[in-house]
Design a protein around this motif. Structure first.
Motif: not given
Lengths: 275, 320
Positions: A117-121, A137-140, A206-209
């Motif tokens: 998800i982090g990489l997608f954003i 970050g908020a979107l992720a 953590t990972a999505p940020l």
């Protein structure tokens, strides 16, 4: 009873007890360490000073602020969409093929790796805009939250007895009003439980940020810029060779764990009270 | 023609209904778009790596940013080994916990212990990682790995698996931490389906003189088999994609080693460690290609999990 069967039974029961003990030991060990190390590093400065450069002391004020802003923004984005989608699954599209597919996909999304998800954003927002940002970050986080709210809203609405819907329709109330005025009210505690559990989950993500909000050593309230946040600060400080940073990481870990656990236990307590 | 007020009100209700349905359906579509969009954007972002290396991206173990060679064998190997070892630990323990919570524990103890096990899933993975790095890895290095290395490292066939310096950071420690993390996911599903076994079946077995172990093996497990397999796949899906805990404990080493005591890498850890440092398009694309592989594999695993869990739902006339 032959001895062999009796022995097998006793062994199985012993194993089950040992397995439970095994599970509980880790919980106690992890919480104990976090409380001990984090409690020692806890001080009022934590909430009044910024994250320090290497080798100096400081606090985590900017990280707490950044985390709070991003989590609240993620809630503001993810909750309405999640409730709407959950309403479709349970009410307006209950027997449609779309609802069946979405329900299936949603469950998969629930356990999908959040780093993706982090990489997608990153691909969707960060790369086109050219820089990391708190908004990304908020979107992720909102995307991590979404499937949780969808699932719990769906389940909470399905628990509302059909007689309530029928009573509403019999009075000639349009469907959307029945949903908005009657069903949401009846399912409120379930939906709130879901949102709060989702909040507990994204607070520690953590990972999505890592590739969206990144981190920021200084005070910043600008959502279009990299934003400090507790999980990434813990990650970077724990991986660093500096003792002061380790201490701050433990303090952050303690606050984060306490927050998440209190929320989890509180929600369970409330949910039980509501029943 | 004058429309009676009541009919007009009714019409506006129908219009609002359509709007409400449209909005909620749109939100539902968004769930599909998130999943499809993530998969598509990973495929698109990784295309340069796939075009450049082809199948060698999966079969090569060279991961060298300086000479722009990227082969993902080591992270793929590390991901598979840690996830499978984690299952090896978590599955028997979870079944044991489920048995304890449904058959053995006194009733007043079932709730609190069940919640404690569920809390294992609530602890953020970064906390697992930090605890793993500062507490668990040193513990393994001081107490467990020297023993393994001394006693099992000399054996003829499996010796290589336990050879190496006891540094604490590595495949074995990461697998154990992962195993702990997925226990709650498997154990809670197992507990719920064990509880859903019709009591008549168990009573019949008791009447025939079965012990509790025999009931578990001959009645409960066969009856709940598809759900248990589903739970195991659910745990596997979690383990494959777990990032932060593994990043801390696995050691970020791009060497292929068969010893469980050696540091290694996993797909998620490689992305977490290297993505912000990736300075060329090919490097970044290779990491996104890794994410694509991970995403596709976890989606397949989780789909199997969901299908297996739905089967028991059908048997009982409800879905999970």
């Amino acid at each position: 009873m032959p001895l062999r069967r009796k022995l097998a039974d006793i062994l199985a029961l012993l194993f089950a007890g040992a397995a439970t003990l095994f599970g509980l030991v880790w919980l106690v060990w992890i919480l104990w360490t976090t409380a001990l190390q984090g409690g020692a590093a806890l001080s009022p400065v934590l909430f009044t000073q910024m994250t320090p450069p290497p080798g100096e002391s400081g606090g985590l004020l900017n990280a707490f602020y950044g985390s709070a802003v991003m989590v609240l923004l993620a809630l503001a984005i993810g909750t309405p969409i999640g409730i709407a989608a959950g309403t479709y699954l349970a009410e307006h599209g209950r027997y449609s093929r779309l609802a069946a597919v979405v329900s299936f996909i949603n469950d998969i999304l629930l356990s999908a790796p959040s780093i993706v998800i982090g990489l997608f954003i990153y691909e969707l927002v960060v790369r086109p805009s050219g820089h990391f940002s708190g908004l990304a970050g908020a979107l992720a986080l909102a995307m991590v939250l979404l499937p949780i709210v969808v699932r719990t809203t769906d389940e909470a609405l399905r628990l509302v007895p059909n007689t309530m819907r029928e009573a509403g329709f019999a009075l000639g109330i349009p469907r959307w009003r029945v949903t908005a005025r009657v069903l949401y009210k009846a399912a409120l505690s379930g939906i709130v439980t879901g949102v709060l559990l989702g909040l507990a989950r994204i607070a520690g993500e953590t990972a999505p940020l890592l590739f969206t909000a990144l981190n920021n050593q200084f005070w910043s309230a600008d959502l279009s810029q990299p934003l400090a946040n507790v999980p990434v600060v813990i990650f970077q400080y724990a991986m660093s060779p500096y003792d002061q940073w380790h201490e701050l990481a433990w303090a952050g870990a303690f606050v984060l764990t306490a927050f998440v656990l209190c929320l989890n236990l509180g929600v369970r307590f409330l949910a039980r009270g509501a029943k | 023609m004058n429309v009676p007020a009541k009919v007009a009100a009714h019409d506006s209700g129908a219009g609002a209904d359509r709007l409400f349905r449209l909005v909620t359906a749109g939100a539902a579509w968004l769930v599909l778009i998130v999943l499809g969009g993530a998969a598509a954007s990973m495929a698109w972002g990784g295309r340069v790596a796939f075009q450049t290396f082809g199948w060698r991206f999966i079969t090569s173990r060279d991961w060298d940013p300086v000479s722009a060679k990227f082969g993902a064998l080591v992270p793929i190997y590390g991901t598979l080994v840690t996830s499978l070892l984690a299952l090896l630990i978590a599955v028997p323990v979870s079944i044991g916990i489920a048995l304890f919570l449904t058959e053995i524990a006194p009733r007043w103890l079932r709730g609190p212990i069940g919640i404690a096990i569920e809390l294992l899933a609530a602890i953020p993975s970064i906390i697992y990682g930090m605890w793993g790095l500062f507490v668990f890895a040193p513990f393994m290095a001081a107490h467990v790995e020297p023993w393994l290395s001394d006693h099992l490292g000399q054996l003829p066939v499996i010796g290589g698996v336990f050879a190496g310096p006891p540094i604490g950071i590595g495949l074995l420690s990461a697998s154990i931490v992962l195993g702990i993390m997925i226990i709650p996911f498997i154990a809670t599903v197992a507990r719920d389906v064990f509880n859903a076994v019709p009591p008549q079946l168990k009573e019949a077995a008791v009447a025939l003189g079965s012990t509790r172990w025999e009931i578990l093996r001959r009645v409960t497990l066969p009856y709940t088999r598809s759900a248990i397999i589903g739970a195991i796949f659910l745990g596997l899906g979690r383990a494959l994609g777990e990032t932060m805990a593994v990043t801390f404990v696995l050691g970020n080493a791009h060497d292929l080693s068969f010893s469980l005591l050696m540091p290694s890498n996993s797909i998620a850890a490689a992305i977490a460690n290297e993505f912000t440092e990736a300075d060329t398009d090919l490097y970044r694309s290779s990491l996104i290609a890794l994410a694509f592989l991970l995403f596709v594999v976890t989606l397949i695993v989780l789909t199997i999990a969901k299908l297996m869990l739905m089967r028991i739902g059908k048997v009982q006339g409800r879905t999970h």
